[in-house]
Motif scaffolding. Sequence first.
Motif, PDB file in Angstrom:
ATOM      1  N   LYS A 361       0.767  -1.297  -0.126  1.00 29.72           N
ATOM      2  CA  LYS A 361       0.106  -0.060   0.106  1.00 29.72           C
ATOM      3  C   LYS A 361       0.806   1.212   0.012  1.00 29.72           C
ATOM      4  N   LEU A 362       0.630   2.127  -0.920  1.00 35.52           N
ATOM      5  CA  LEU A 362       1.642   3.386  -1.146  1.00 35.52           C
ATOM      6  C   LEU A 362       1.400   4.145   0.094  1.00 35.52           C
ATOM      7  N   ALA A 363       0.153   4.248   0.927  1.00 36.12           N
ATOM      8  CA  ALA A 363      -0.168   4.837   2.012  1.00 36.12           C
ATOM      9  C   ALA A 363       0.798   4.329   3.329  1.00 36.12           C
ATOM     10  N   ASP A 364       0.921   2.937   3.253  1.00 37.69           N
ATOM     11  CA  ASP A 364       1.726   2.523   4.495  1.00 37.69           C
ATOM     12  C   ASP A 364       3.137   2.895   4.086  1.00 37.69           C
ATOM     13  N   LEU A 365       3.562   2.803   2.886  1.00 41.27           N
ATOM     14  CA  LEU A 365       5.138   3.067   2.541  1.00 41.27           C
ATOM     15  C   LEU A 365       5.549   4.493   2.679  1.00 41.27           C
ATOM     16  N   ARG A 366       4.493   5.550   2.455  1.00 36.10           N
ATOM     17  CA  ARG A 366       4.528   6.716   2.609  1.00 36.10           C
ATOM     18  C   ARG A 366       5.147   7.125   4.039  1.00 36.10           C
TER      19      ARG A 366
END
Lengths: 505, 487
Positions: A361-366
Motif C-alpha cells: 500500500k502506497l499509504a503505508d510505504l509513505r
Amino acid sequence: MNALPCTIYLSFVGALLALAAGMRSAATARVVALLTALTGFGVALSAAAHFVPGPGLQNLINLPWIPDLGIRYHLAADGISLTLILLTGIAAVAGILFSWNIEERAGEFFALFLTLIGGVYGVFLSADAFTLFVFYEIAIVPKYFLIANWGSTNREYGAMKLVLYSFAGSALVLAGLLWAYAAGVAHGFAPSFALHDLATAATHFTRGEQLGMFALVFLGFAVLAGLFPFHTWAPTGHVAAPTAASMLLAGVVMKLGAYGCLRVAMPLFPVGLEYWQPVIAWLAIIGIIYAGLVALVQDDFKFVIGYSSVSHMGFVLLGLAVANAQAVSGAVLQMFSHGVIAGLLFAVVGRMVYERTHTRKLADLRALPLHRLMPFAALTFVLAGLASMGLPGFSGFPAELTILIGTWKTSPLWATFAAVGVLVAAAFTLRVIQVSFFGSSDRTSLPADAAAHPLPPITWAERAGAMLLIAATVYVGLKPDVLLQWINPALQSPLFQAALRGGTP
Amino acid sequence: MSPDYTGLFQALRPETSLLFGALVALGLDLSLFRRHTSGERLNLALWIGALAVLAAGAHVWFGPHGPIFGGVLILDPLAVATRLGVLALTLLTLGVATAARTPRNPAEYVAIILFATTGFMLMAAAQQLLLAFLALELASLSLYVLAGFDKTRPESAEAALKYFLFGGMAAAFLLFGFSLIYGLTGSIELLEIARQLTLQGLSPLLVVALVMVLVAFGFKAAAAPFHLWAPDVYEGAPTPSAAFIASASKLAGFTLFARLLWPGLRAAAGNVSTLHGAPGWLPAVAVISAVSLLLGNFAALAQTNVRRLLAYSAIAHAGALLLGVIAAGRSGPAPFFFYAATYGLATVGAFGVLAVVERTGSCQKITDLAGLHRRSPLLAGCLAIFMLSLAGIPPLAGFFGKFTVFAAALQLGGLAGPAGWLAFLAIALSALALYYYLIVLKQALVAPPTANASRIVVPTLARFTLMAAAGLIVLFGVAPSLLLDLF
C-alpha cells in the motif's frame, strides 16, 4: 550460432534436474536452476558474438516432424530473434537471482520457471508456425502453477484469469493458422506450416480471407501483448504473481505476444495488416494513455507497475501497427528495453520492498523512510524509474523515440497522442518514486517500530540481479546500435518488406 | 463366394485368444484356486487376462490384412489400428483393476472385460450390418454387467440399470434402422449397400433409417442430447469399469460408426462445406457435434464431482470426435482415430489415479484430491499429464489429436462453411475446458491436504500402469507419426 537451439533443450533438462534436486534441498535446486539459466545466457551471448546480421532467417535446424501434415521442426534465427533471446537469457538469470529466497517446494518452482523459459526460447527460435505454436502453449500452463502456488494477493483468481486469457488468445491463433493452412491446401499448395510457405500461399488468398486470418492471429497474439481492451489479465496477473514470475510475465511473456504479431501475423497477411492498421494503432494509443492514467491513481505499488507495463507495451503495439521500418525496429528495441526495465521494477517492488515490509500500500510505504532503510532498493528503483520514463542514457529513450519518429512519418496525429502517453508515464513514475521511497519527510529519526525491527539487508543475489538488469538498460541506452545493427537488416527480409509495404509487391 | 473358413479362423485368432484367456481364467478360478483369497484370485485372473491381451496383440500385428470371408470383416489400417488401440486400453484397464477394490467375483470380472474386448475387436473390423450389431451388443451387454459389478453399492446398481435401459433402447433403434436399410437395399454388406444407395439417392425411408442409426450411435457414444446415462454411469460404476467404458468402448464405437457412415452410407452424406449444401446425415452429425460440445463443456463447469466432470468432458470430447468423423470423408480416419486413442489413454489414466486415491477413502468430490502433491507426487504428476492432455496442451498427445481433427475439419471449406464454424466453436470451447481441468489440478497440485489425509502408497502394478499411460501420452504427443504411420 548453431548452438542456439540448445537454449531450449538446456532449459527443459534443467527443469527436470531442478525438480530432482528439489527433493534433496531447496539450495541445490536453486543452484541447478541458476547454472542452467547462466549456461543458456552464455549460449545466447556466444551466438550473439558470432552473429552475422543479414536479411532473412538463418537456419539452425530443419527436420521433418509430422510428414503427413507437412509439419517440420524448423528453428531459425535473425536479428530480431537474437535480441529477444538475449532478453530471455537476462530475464531468466535475474528471475532466478530474485527467487533465491524461495524455500517451499523450490524444486517445483524452478522446474516450472525453467519450463516457461524453455518455451519462450522455443517461440523466439521457431520458423514453423506449428513449432512456434507448440512452444507458445508450453509457456502457458507453468504460469498458472507459478502464480497459484507461490503468488500473493488474490492469486488463484489472478492465475486463472491470466491463463484463460492466454489460452483464449492462443485458441484464436490456432483457428487462424489452421484456416490459413487449410486455405493453402485448397489453393493447391503442398501442406506446410513453414512461415515462408504460408506467406507464399497467403498471397493467393482472397481479400476476405486475409482480413479474417490477420484479425484472428493478430488479436490472439495481441491479447498476450496487453492490447487494450484485452489487457485486464496483465495487472491482476502481475500483482498476484511471485516476483520472479511477474518479472518474467512483464519482461518476456508479454513479448511473446508482440513477437507473434510481428513474426506471424504481419508477414503472413500484409493485406489484413493494411486494413486493420488504424484500429490497432488507436487501440494501442488508448492503451498507452488509459493504462498510464490508471497507474497514476493506484494505491497498490505493484498495480502501478502492472499498469505501467500495459502502457509501455502499447508503444510496442503502436510501433508494429504503424509498420514502417523505423517504427518496427523501435518496437523491437522497446520489447528489449521494457523487458529489462519491467523486470527491474517488479524486482524492487515484489522482492526488495514487499517481502521486507509486507505491504504494498502506497499509504503505508509513505510512512516509512524507505530511502534510508533500503538505500540500494531506492537507488535501483530511481534508476529503473528514470529508464522507464525514457530518459536519455537508458534503453527506453532510443526505443520510444524511434517509435515516435516512425509513427510521425505515418501519422503525426498518432505520434502526438502517443507523446502524451510519454508525459503520463513520467507523471505516474515520478509520483510512485516520490510516494514510495521518499514519502517520509522526517529527516532526523526513524519511527520507533522500524528501528526495533530493522528490515533484512539486501542480499547478494538481489544486488547481482539488479546490477545485471541496470547494466543491460544502460548499455543499450548508450549504444542502441548494438541491437539496431541486428534488427534493421532483419527487417530487410522479403517477408517483412511485404508487411511494411502493406501487401503491395 | 466360396466360404474361406481357414482365412476366417486366421483373422479371428486375436478374438480366439481373448475368449480362451477368459475361459482359462474362469476355469482355474473355479477349480484350483477356489480356496485362495479373493486378492490372489484377482491377481491370477488379471495375469491371465494380460497374457491373453498380449497374445491377441501379437496376432493382430502379424495377422492377415484385407477383406476376410468375402468382406464380412475388413482388416484395413483403421481396423488394425483400432484393434491395437483397444487391446492397449484393455491392458491399461486391467492394470487399473489391480489398484481398485477387489470385486467379489474377480475371475468373472476379468472374463467379462475380455468378452467386451472381443466385442470391440469385432466392432473394429465389421463390414456387415449383422456382425456389427452382434459385436456391438456383445460389447454392450458385457459393459452393463461391468457397470453393475459392485453389488454392495446401490450407486453401482443404479448405474448399470440406467446404462442398460438407455443402451437397450439404443439397440432397438439401431436394429430398426438396420432393418430399414436392409429393406431399401436388399443387402447387409456395407459395400453392396453403398452401391445400391448411390443408385437410389436420399429417399424418405432412408431418412428415417438414418435418424434411427444416428440416435442409436448418439446413445452409445454419449453425444448430447443422448448423453443422460453417462454422468450416472461414470459416477456409480466401479472405477475400472468406468475407465473401460470411457476409453476402449469409445474408440471401437467411433470406428464402427465411421465405417458404417463413410463407406456404407456415403451416398447419403450430404454436404457441410457450405451453408446450403445437399441434405444428408452430415448436417445432422454436425448438429449433434455442436450440441455435445456446448452442453458438455458448459455442464462440466458446474460439476463438483470429479467423475461427473469427466463424464461431461467426455460428452464434449464426443462432440469433437464427431467433428473428426465428419472430416473423415475427406481426410481419412487417421485424425479421429488419433483423437479417440489418445483420449482413451488419458481417460484410463485419470480413472486409474482416482482408483488409487480411492484406496485411502472416498474419491468422488474434486476436493477429495486436495493436496495430492503431498500425498503422492507421482499420482499428482500423472494426473497433471492426463488432465492437461485432455485439455489439449502440447506437447501431450491430446493437443495433437485436437490439432489434426480441427485441421481436417477446416479442409472442408475453411471458416466459410458450417464445418469450419464447428471447428472454430470447438477451438474456442477448448479455452473453457482448460478452466475445469485446471480446477481439478488446482486441488491436486496447489491446495494443501486436509488434516486427516495420509500419504498414499501406490501399488507397483498400478504405478507401472499409470507411468505407461503417461509415457505413451508424452510419446505420442512428441512423435505423433508413430500412430499416424499405422495408416
